[in-house]
Design a protein around this motif. Structure first.
Motif: not given
Length: 73
Positions: A10-11, A13-14, A17-18, A30, A33-34, A37
């Motif tokens: 999750i970390g 991927g975030a 993505a961001f 991106d 990353g999603w 997550m």
């Protein structure tokens, strides 16, 4: 995969993505990353459901006799 691995997915991927602005011709960072997550969240839900089943409390089947009753028999 344990809970730590799911949180790591999750970390990471975030971050992809961001927090990055990388551009690649063949890979959408991106979207990767999603997806990471989403897989991490699914892993957390599966881990929690399995852990909840393991903690199921089974009532005892034997009768408990207090010490006082044992002395007078």
């Amino acid at each position: 995969m344990g809970l730590g691995g799911c949180i790591l997915l999750i970390g990471a991927g975030a971050i992809l993505a961001f927090a990055t602005d990388w551009e690649m011709d063949s890979v959408n960072v991106d979207l990767v990353g999603w997806i990471m997550m989403l897989v991490g969240l699914v892993g957390v839900f599966v881990y929690v459901s399995i852990a909840r089943r393991r903690r199921m409390i089974v009532p005892p089947t034997t009768t408990v006799v207090p010490d006082d009753e044992k002395r007078y028999r």
